[in-house]
Design a protein around this motif. Structure first.
Motif, PDB file in Angstrom:
ATOM      1  N   GLU A 120       0.832  -1.215   0.000  1.00 33.15           N
ATOM      2  CA  GLU A 120       0.000   0.000   0.000  1.00 33.15           C
ATOM      3  C   GLU A 120       0.860   1.256   0.000  1.00 33.15           C
ATOM      4  OE1 GLU A 120      -3.526   2.076   2.720  1.00 33.15           O
ATOM      5  OE2 GLU A 120      -2.630   0.147   3.294  1.00 33.15           O
ATOM      6  N   GLN A 121       1.928   1.271   0.810  1.00 29.26           N
ATOM      7  CA  GLN A 121       2.782   2.453   0.873  1.00 29.26           C
ATOM      8  C   GLN A 121       3.563   2.652  -0.429  1.00 29.26           C
ATOM      9  OE1 GLN A 121       2.815   4.749   3.303  1.00 29.26           O
ATOM     10  NE2 GLN A 121       1.147   3.573   4.248  1.00 29.26           N
ATOM     11  N   VAL A 122       4.029   1.560  -1.030  1.00 27.28           N
ATOM     12  CA  VAL A 122       4.733   1.682  -2.315  1.00 27.28           C
ATOM     13  C   VAL A 122       3.768   2.151  -3.400  1.00 27.28           C
ATOM     14  CG1 VAL A 122       5.994   0.410  -4.084  1.00 27.28           C
ATOM     15  CG2 VAL A 122       6.470  -0.017  -1.679  1.00 27.28           C
ATOM     16  N   ALA A 149      12.023  -4.847  -3.625  1.00 28.46           N
ATOM     17  CA  ALA A 149      11.443  -5.644  -4.718  1.00 28.46           C
ATOM     18  C   ALA A 149      10.338  -4.867  -5.428  1.00 28.46           C
ATOM     19  CB  ALA A 149      10.916  -6.965  -4.164  1.00 28.46           C
ATOM     20  N   GLU A 150       9.513  -4.172  -4.662  1.00 27.06           N
ATOM     21  CA  GLU A 150       8.438  -3.382  -5.274  1.00 27.06           C
ATOM     22  C   GLU A 150       9.011  -2.245  -6.115  1.00 27.06           C
ATOM     23  OE1 GLU A 150       5.250  -3.859  -5.277  1.00 27.06           O
ATOM     24  OE2 GLU A 150       5.064  -5.515  -3.861  1.00 27.06           O
ATOM     25  N   LEU A 151      10.033  -1.574  -5.604  1.00 31.12           N
ATOM     26  CA  LEU A 151      10.631  -0.471  -6.349  1.00 31.12           C
ATOM     27  C   LEU A 151      11.309  -0.965  -7.627  1.00 31.12           C
ATOM     28  CD1 LEU A 151      12.200   1.632  -3.440  1.00 31.12           C
ATOM     29  CD2 LEU A 151      10.078   2.075  -4.685  1.00 31.12           C
ATOM     30  N   LEU A 152      11.976  -2.110  -7.553  1.00 33.13           N
ATOM     31  CA  LEU A 152      12.641  -2.642  -8.748  1.00 33.13           C
ATOM     32  C   LEU A 152      11.626  -3.052  -9.809  1.00 33.13           C
ATOM     33  CD1 LEU A 152      15.498  -4.768  -7.163  1.00 33.13           C
ATOM     34  CD2 LEU A 152      15.707  -2.616  -8.386  1.00 33.13           C
ATOM     35  N   SER A 153      10.504  -3.610  -9.370  1.00 31.22           N
ATOM     36  CA  SER A 153       9.467  -3.964 -10.344  1.00 31.22           C
ATOM     37  C   SER A 153       8.925  -2.733 -11.050  1.00 31.22           C
ATOM     38  CB  SER A 153       8.340  -4.722  -9.648  1.00 31.22           C
ATOM     39  OG  SER A 153       7.693  -3.888  -8.696  1.00 31.22           O
ATOM     40  N   ALA A 154       8.863  -1.593 -10.340  1.00 30.11           N
ATOM     41  CA  ALA A 154       8.424  -0.352 -10.984  1.00 30.11           C
ATOM     42  C   ALA A 154       9.521   0.221 -11.878  1.00 30.11           C
ATOM     43  CB  ALA A 154       8.024   0.668  -9.924  1.00 30.11           C
ATOM     44  N   LEU A 155      10.793   0.027 -11.505  1.00 28.46           N
ATOM     45  CA  LEU A 155      11.891   0.556 -12.316  1.00 28.46           C
ATOM     46  C   LEU A 155      11.997  -0.111 -13.679  1.00 28.46           C
ATOM     47  CD1 LEU A 155      14.684   0.952  -9.614  1.00 28.46           C
ATOM     48  CD2 LEU A 155      13.588   2.783 -10.896  1.00 28.46           C
ATOM     49  N   VAL A 156      11.596  -1.363 -13.768  1.00 26.21           N
ATOM     50  CA  VAL A 156      11.671  -2.067 -15.047  1.00 26.21           C
ATOM     51  C   VAL A 156      10.356  -1.992 -15.823  1.00 26.21           C
ATOM     52  CG1 VAL A 156      13.423  -3.640 -14.185  1.00 26.21           C
ATOM     53  CG2 VAL A 156      11.027  -4.263 -13.957  1.00 26.21           C
ATOM     54  N   GLY A 157       9.387  -1.251 -15.299  1.00 25.57           N
ATOM     55  CA  GLY A 157       8.107  -1.125 -15.986  1.00 25.57           C
ATOM     56  C   GLY A 157       8.176  -0.116 -17.129  1.00 25.57           C
ATOM     57  N   ARG A 163       8.427   4.983 -13.020  1.00 23.72           N
ATOM     58  CA  ARG A 163       9.867   4.748 -12.997  1.00 23.72           C
ATOM     59  C   ARG A 163      10.612   5.899 -12.343  1.00 23.72           C
ATOM     60  NH1 ARG A 163      10.646   2.980 -19.114  1.00 23.72           N
ATOM     61  NH2 ARG A 163      12.514   4.244 -18.839  1.00 23.72           N
ATOM     62  N   ASP A 164      10.238   7.131 -12.661  1.00 22.43           N
ATOM     63  CA  ASP A 164      10.908   8.289 -12.065  1.00 22.43           C
ATOM     64  C   ASP A 164      10.675   8.341 -10.554  1.00 22.43           C
ATOM     65  OD1 ASP A 164      11.802   8.980 -14.548  1.00 22.43           O
ATOM     66  OD2 ASP A 164      10.195  10.428 -14.934  1.00 22.43           O
ATOM     67  N   ARG A 165       9.439   8.087 -10.125  1.00 26.85           N
ATOM     68  CA  ARG A 165       9.154   8.123  -8.691  1.00 26.85           C
ATOM     69  C   ARG A 165       9.837   6.972  -7.962  1.00 26.85           C
ATOM     70  NH1 ARG A 165       2.814   9.351 -10.012  1.00 26.85           N
ATOM     71  NH2 ARG A 165       3.033  11.628 -10.302  1.00 26.85           N
ATOM     72  N   ALA A 166       9.860   5.792  -8.590  1.00 24.39           N
ATOM     73  CA  ALA A 166      10.565   4.665  -7.976  1.00 24.39           C
ATOM     74  C   ALA A 166      12.064   4.940  -7.894  1.00 24.39           C
ATOM     75  CB  ALA A 166      10.298   3.389  -8.770  1.00 24.39           C
ATOM     76  N   ARG A 167      12.622   5.582  -8.920  1.00 23.69           N
ATOM     77  CA  ARG A 167      14.054   5.918  -8.895  1.00 23.69           C
ATOM     78  C   ARG A 167      14.354   6.920  -7.782  1.00 23.69           C
ATOM     79  NH1 ARG A 167      14.298   7.628 -13.591  1.00 23.69           N
ATOM     80  NH2 ARG A 167      14.899   5.670 -14.586  1.00 23.69           N
ATOM     81  N   ALA A 168      13.478   7.910  -7.617  1.00 30.48           N
ATOM     82  CA  ALA A 168      13.687   8.891  -6.555  1.00 30.48           C
ATOM     83  C   ALA A 168      13.631   8.227  -5.177  1.00 30.48           C
ATOM     84  CB  ALA A 168      12.642  10.002  -6.665  1.00 30.48           C
ATOM     85  N   ALA A 169      12.647   7.345  -4.963  1.00 35.35           N
ATOM     86  CA  ALA A 169      12.558   6.647  -3.677  1.00 35.35           C
ATOM     87  C   ALA A 169      13.754   5.725  -3.473  1.00 35.35           C
ATOM     88  CB  ALA A 169      11.251   5.857  -3.616  1.00 35.35           C
TER      89      ALA A 169
END
Length: 303
Positions: A120-122, A149-157, A163-169
């Motif tokens: 939920e937080q991710v 794991a959640e952030l990496l799944s967004a980075l490869v999406g 992707r930008d928000r996951a990279r910043a986090a």
């Protein structure tokens, strides 16, 4: 029959040594069979006695409310499916009695709740909404693994905003530092290679020095992953180290063609970015272009 018996007796008298050897072997074989049957009978008796003793211990422990020693005996002999935990209090026996739980205590519900909270937080992070920084940047190892794991799944999406928000986090909450640390000091080559792969997903050129240092790793799979990550980053600063690696690499797991592709990718990025000077002496020679003009373009211009 008498003649045959006389014949065998005469044959035995003429060959005494083979007859004696055969008799000894036969006697040893019979003795082995006898001892084996005797051991089987002893084992059966011991097994039945031990089973009776265990059953009697369980029955006695179930009838008498117990002290700490009896609770330990129940935990040792009872099946795990029927007795999951035996707890005793540090107070005297009169103040508290041991508690026997008949259902296994498994923290699945707590773990599932944690996974749901992390997801939920991710999701809030990916949506650009408010989130709990203490959870995303938690020091707990398992929580960081889930968030990473959640952030990496967004980075490869494919969604650029996600992707930008996951990279910043990933950068702001220390996951980038975790990956660089694992790339340097992780014991297993698999962990170091996974860290290099995580850095390639971020697509940030701050990872270039760490990946260049990984080109000297002792494990070929780590060197290969570092080359692939540098090829994804397309940083011209990696051209020189990649060229040096191509001259010294001898392992088949790191083919020269892969290193050449990485150098070409970095050189192409350098030529596209005019603000970054290209080290021509370090780069491999670019393919020669033909000086002859292309015929289809000439015809189109004439028309």
């Amino acid at each position: 029959m008498k003649e045959r018996a006389r014949y065998w007796i005469l044959l035995a008298q003429l060959n005494p040594i083979p007859v004696v050897i055969g008799a000894v072997i036969l006697a040893l074989f019979v003795l082995f069979l006898f001892q084996r049957r005797r051991l089987k009978g002893t084992r059966r008796v011991r097994t039945s006695r031990s089973e009776l003793k265990k059953a009697k211990t369980i029955a006695d422990a179930a009838r008498v409310p117990a002290s700490e020693s009896k609770a330990e005996a129940i935990a040792d002999v009872a099946a795990p499916a029927t007795v999951a935990a035996v707890a005793t209090s540090a107070q005297p026996a009169e103040a508290a009695e041991p508690v026997i739980q008949t259902s296994p205590v498994v923290p699945d519900s707590a773990r599932q709740a944690r996974i749901a909270t992390v997801a939920e937080q991710v999701k809030n992070v990916m949506a650009g909404e408010e989130y709990d920084p203490s959870l995303i940047g938690s020091d707990d190892r398992e929580t960081r693994q889930l968030v990473g794991a959640e952030l990496l799944s967004a980075l490869v999406g494919r969604n650029l905003q996600r992707r930008d928000r996951a990279r910043a986090a990933f950068m702001n909450h220390g996951y980038f530092d975790d990956a660089t640390r694992d790339l340097r000091i992780a014991d297993a080559p698999v962990e170091r290679a996974a860290a290099a792969r995580r850095l390639s997903f971020v697509h940030d050129r701050e990872a270039t020095p760490h990946l260049i240092a990984a080109l000297d790793d002792s494990a070929p799979e780590v060197r290969r992953t570092a080359v692939e990550a540098l090829m994804d980053l397309r940083d011209p600063a990696a051209i020189g180290p990649l060229n040096s690696l191509m001259q010294t690499e001898a392992d088949r797991k790191v083919p020269r063609t892969l290193i050449k592709h990485a150098i070409d990718a970095c050189a192409t990025a350098a030529s596209a970015d005019s603000s970054v000077p290209l080290d021509v002496s370090a780069a491999t020679p670019a393919p020669q272009l033909s000086a002859t003009p292309i015929e289809p373009e000439r015809e189109v211009i004439e028309l």
